[in-house]
Design an enzyme around this catalytic site. Structure first.
Site, mmCIF file in Angstrom:
data_model
loop_
_atom_site.group_PDB
_atom_site.id
_atom_site.type_symbol
_atom_site.label_atom_id
_atom_site.label_comp_id
_atom_site.label_asym_id
_atom_site.label_seq_id
_atom_site.Cartn_x
_atom_site.Cartn_y
_atom_site.Cartn_z
ATOM 1 N N GLY A 127 0.799 -1.218 0.000
ATOM 2 C CA GLY A 127 0.000 0.000 0.000
ATOM 3 C C GLY A 127 0.830 1.266 0.000
ATOM 4 O O GLY A 127 0.291 2.360 0.039
ATOM 5 N N CYS A 128 2.143 1.114 -0.022
ATOM 6 C CA CYS A 128 3.049 2.266 -0.057
ATOM 7 C C CYS A 128 3.739 2.306 -1.415
ATOM 8 O O CYS A 128 4.163 1.275 -1.932
ATOM 9 C CB CYS A 128 4.124 2.150 1.015
ATOM 10 S SG CYS A 128 3.496 2.200 2.687
#
Length: 145
Positions: free
Chosen positions: A59-60
């Site tokens: 998610g980064c």
């Protein structure tokens, strides 16, 4: 777990208050970004062998690795990013949550983000990454409690 400087303050609430006060010293966001970068440099050494897919935070946009340890009485997190600003965001999250009980982590919303105006000054990808980091910490506390 590697040596950790966290927690710096006796409670998560006090850590958030200290962050709010520290960021209040800076007049503009270029100074605050520089402070974030400086904080990221204070993260403890993160072993190279921990930089695996197993420990990678999804998610980064940047590469972020995080390793939890401990139990319901005390959860510690070791983390690092390949991005200077993201490392600063990691430092702030660990300052608030690492070294705390699972219950304190669960019961402490990340108010410091709004208190210092961070949400308004992060790109959408950094905001998503920060949300993923905080969700990982919270979910780990939930599973451990």
């Amino acid at each position: 777990m590697t040596n950790t400087p966290f927690p710096l303050e006796p409670s998560a609430a006090q850590a958030q208050q200290a962050i709010k006060e520290e960021f209040g010293f800076f007049g503009d966001w270029s100074e605050r970004y520089q402070y974030l970068i400086d904080l990221g440099r204070k993260l403890p050494a993160f072993p190279e062998e921990w930089k695996t897919e197993e420990h990678r935070l999804l998610g980064c946009q940047s590469m972020v690795w995080i390793v939890p340890s401990g139990n319901a009485q005390r959860l510690d997190f070791a983390a690092i990013s390949d991005s200077a600003i993201v490392s600063g965001l990691v430092y702030l999250a660990l300052r608030v949550y690492s070294g705390r009980s699972a219950r304190e982590i669960i019961d402490t919303p990340a108010d410091y983000i709004a208190d210092i105006g961070l949400a308004k000054h992060l790109s959408p990808t950094r905001s998503n990454g920060l949300a993923s980091l905080l969700a990982f910490i919270h979910d780990t506390a939930q599973r451990t409690a």
